[in-house]
Write a protein that holds these residues in place. Structure first.
Motif, short mmCIF file in Angstrom:
data_model
loop_
_atom_site.label_atom_id
_atom_site.label_comp_id
_atom_site.label_asym_id
_atom_site.label_seq_id
_atom_site.Cartn_x
_atom_site.Cartn_y
_atom_site.Cartn_z
N LYS A 92 -8.68 -6.71 4.97
CA LYS A 92 -9.22 -6.64 3.71
C LYS A 92 -9.09 -4.90 2.72
CE LYS A 92 -11.39 -8.01 -0.54
NZ LYS A 92 -11.24 -6.97 -1.11
N SER A 93 -10.37 -4.01 3.35
CA SER A 93 -10.12 -2.58 3.12
C SER A 93 -8.59 -1.87 3.37
CB SER A 93 -11.27 -2.32 4.16
OG SER A 93 -11.10 -0.43 4.17
N ILE A 94 -8.24 -2.42 4.76
CA ILE A 94 -6.41 -1.36 4.52
C ILE A 94 -5.44 -1.60 3.88
CG2 ILE A 94 -4.32 -1.49 6.21
CD1 ILE A 94 -7.07 -0.21 7.32
N LYS A 95 -5.15 -3.27 3.46
CA LYS A 95 -4.51 -3.83 2.45
C LYS A 95 -4.66 -3.45 1.49
CE LYS A 95 -3.18 -8.65 4.92
NZ LYS A 95 -3.02 -9.52 4.86
N ASP A 96 -6.74 -3.45 0.81
CA ASP A 96 -6.49 -3.03 -0.70
C ASP A 96 -6.70 -1.71 -0.90
OD1 ASP A 96 -7.69 -5.35 -1.31
OD2 ASP A 96 -10.01 -4.78 -0.88
N GLU A 97 -6.98 -0.59 0.37
CA GLU A 97 -6.64 0.71 -0.21
C GLU A 97 -5.25 1.30 0.42
OE1 GLU A 97 -7.69 4.98 -0.45
OE2 GLU A 97 -8.91 3.11 -0.70
N ALA A 98 -4.34 0.48 0.78
CA ALA A 98 -2.69 1.00 0.49
C ALA A 98 -2.81 0.69 -0.77
CB ALA A 98 -2.24 -0.26 1.24
N ALA A 99 -3.11 -1.00 -1.31
CA ALA A 99 -2.94 -0.82 -2.70
C ALA A 99 -3.24 0.33 -3.87
CB ALA A 99 -2.64 -2.15 -3.05
N GLU A 100 -4.19 0.77 -3.39
CA GLU A 100 -5.05 1.66 -4.20
C GLU A 100 -4.47 3.21 -4.18
OE1 GLU A 100 -8.06 2.99 -7.03
OE2 GLU A 100 -7.82 1.85 -6.51
N GLN A 101 -3.26 2.87 -3.05
CA GLN A 101 -2.78 4.26 -2.70
C GLN A 101 -1.17 4.30 -3.59
OE1 GLN A 101 -4.23 7.79 -1.89
NE2 GLN A 101 -6.48 6.11 -2.02
N GLY A 102 -0.70 3.09 -4.01
CA GLY A 102 0.14 3.02 -3.61
C GLY A 102 1.42 3.08 -2.96
N ILE A 103 0.48 2.17 -1.97
CA ILE A 103 1.85 2.40 -1.09
C ILE A 103 2.04 1.34 -0.64
CG2 ILE A 103 2.18 1.92 2.00
CD1 ILE A 103 -1.01 3.70 1.68
N THR A 104 4.03 0.33 -0.59
CA THR A 104 3.93 -0.70 -1.57
C THR A 104 4.93 -1.03 0.35
OG1 THR A 104 6.26 1.30 -1.48
CG2 THR A 104 4.70 0.53 -3.98
N ASN A 105 4.82 -0.17 1.30
CA ASN A 105 5.47 -1.11 2.75
C ASN A 105 4.89 -1.02 3.16
OD1 ASN A 105 7.67 -2.07 3.86
ND2 ASN A 105 9.42 0.13 3.56
N LEU A 106 3.66 -1.95 3.39
CA LEU A 106 3.14 -2.25 4.62
C LEU A 106 3.12 -3.01 5.29
CD1 LEU A 106 -0.06 -1.18 6.02
CD2 LEU A 106 -1.23 -2.99 4.05
N THR A 107 3.33 -3.84 6.44
CA THR A 107 3.67 -4.25 6.93
C THR A 107 2.57 -4.47 8.27
OG1 THR A 107 5.94 -4.41 6.99
CG2 THR A 107 4.96 -5.75 9.36
N THR A 108 1.71 -6.31 8.15
CA THR A 108 0.28 -6.61 9.27
C THR A 108 0.96 -7.29 9.85
OG1 THR A 108 -0.49 -7.57 7.21
CG2 THR A 108 -1.40 -5.43 7.14
N THR A 109 0.21 -7.29 11.21
CA THR A 109 -0.08 -8.40 12.49
C THR A 109 -1.22 -8.51 12.49
OG1 THR A 109 0.24 -6.68 13.82
CG2 THR A 109 2.10 -7.32 13.08
N ASN A 110 -1.77 -9.32 13.17
CA ASN A 110 -3.04 -9.95 13.67
C ASN A 110 -2.67 -10.52 15.02
OD1 ASN A 110 -5.34 -11.70 14.46
ND2 ASN A 110 -5.76 -11.07 12.43
#
Length: 359
Positions: A92-110
């Motif tokens: 959640k921290s990674i996703k939230d901060e990416a959104a906060e920083q305006g990073i528009t192309n984040l891919t996440t895997t698990n």
């Protein structure tokens, strides 16, 4: 805003610390809330002041090319399923901060705790053209194929929460995380105090194959031998950082060592499983001293309820620091090859007042 009060390590260790703010963390499995009410500042990571002689890495040293992080393709590889509160808060921290920083192309895997899957996940992201990778590694070894692919494309890799056994500023950019041996030492100090420096203690080991388990174990055992030689470690078995396994291992422990006085859980989930087993065995709160590492709300509540003696935090809110580090690196500034964060701890003196800082 100010950081919520907690019991911190000596002030000298955090002189010059940078406060990094993150959004409220996700829910724990132990409460029914849909999200934590923790203020962002309460969960802030605090970075140890760096040794002036500590090794750093620059974009020029790494041999990479500057790019715009906001429009870049960024990949995040999570190692374990998001059932553990640590992993929930971390992702959640990674996703939230990416959104906060305006990073528009984040891919996440698990990877769901499957190392081969994590390697495959990361290789596929490199093949797809990611320009930056943030990895929470499952294991510390076995990353050679990933490094070969990343090196060929000069993709910087930031590792978080577990360290990879490789060369920083070459195979990967930097490691961001806690001092795991120190966490073990602090847990030993609290266990010795809770047990009155004598008795029998069991260790619920984390998952094998990573430096977190190795260092939390050696730190604890070395410190117990030093500060409380009359405490014997009589049982060690892995619970794989999982609550269910922590419960099963503790049930076995109580059969073979019914007179056990203390249980050291190398994460909160195993410790909470142990507490369930203690209750099932008819133990009363405080009969067996429990100390663990993570800082989840469930474990801190166990202190309030009398079932645990202390919890050493391992802060999972890496988003702000990870992306701040990437930004500095891309701007040509030197970044530390090891960025170590400070962790608070919870005990009977502050668990009730500081539980809002837990995740």
């Amino acid at each position: 805003m100010s950081v919520s009060p907690g019991r911190w390590r000596p002030a000298a260790a955090i002189l010059g610390a940078a406060l990094l703010f993150t959004s409220a963390c996700a829910k724990s499995e132990d409460d029914g809330a849909t999200a934590s009410n923790t203020p962002a500042s309460a969960g802030a990571q605090v970075v140890q002041s760096a040794d002036p002689e500590a090794a750093t890495c620059t974009l020029e040293q790494f041999g990479g090319t500057k790019f715009d992080l906001k429009t870049a393709k960024v990949g995040f590889s999570q190692s374990e399923k998001e059932a553990n509160p640590f992993r929930i808060a971390e992702t959640k921290s990674i996703k939230d901060e990416a959104a906060e920083q305006g990073i528009t192309n984040l891919t996440t895997t698990n990877a769901n705790s499957q190392f081969n899957k994590q390697i495959s996940d990361v290789e596929q992201m490199i093949d797809s053209g990611v320009q930056l990778l943030v990895i929470a590694p499952l294991n510390s070894d076995g990353w050679d194929s990933v490094f070969a692919k990343a090196s060929a494309k000069k993709v910087p890799i930031i590792t978080i929460d577990r360290k990879i056994n490789a060369d920083p500023c070459k195979d990967y950019l930097t490691f961001i995380g806690s001092d795991f041996a120190e966490q073990g030492k602090r847990a030993a100090d609290e266990m010795a105090k809770a047990m009155g420096n004598k008795g029998k203690v069991a260790i619920l080991l984390g998952a094998p194959g990573n430096n977190v388990t190795t260092l939390r174990t050696s730190g604890f055992k070395d410190q117990i031998a030093k500060v409380a030689p009359d405490i014997q470690v009589v049982f060690e078995q892995t619970g794989n950082f999982a609550r269910e396994e922590g419960q099963k291992v503790t049930e076995q422990l109580l059969q073979s060592n019914p007179d056990i006085n203390g249980i050291y859980g190398e994460n909160d989930e195993m410790a909470l499983g142990a507490i369930t087993a203690l209750k099932g065995a008819g133990k009363k709160a405080g009969d067996v001293k429990v100390v663990s590492i993570d800082g989840t709300k469930g474990a801190v509540q166990a202190i309030v309820d009398g079932w645990a003696s202390a919890v050493i935090e391992s802060n999972p809110r890496f988003g702000p620091l990870a992306f701040e580090t990437a930004t500095k690196f891309l701007n040509g500034e030197p970044v530390g090859q090891d960025i170590i964060i400070e962790d608070r701890q919870y005990g009977t003196d502050n668990a009730k007042t500081d539980i809002s800082s837990a995740y």
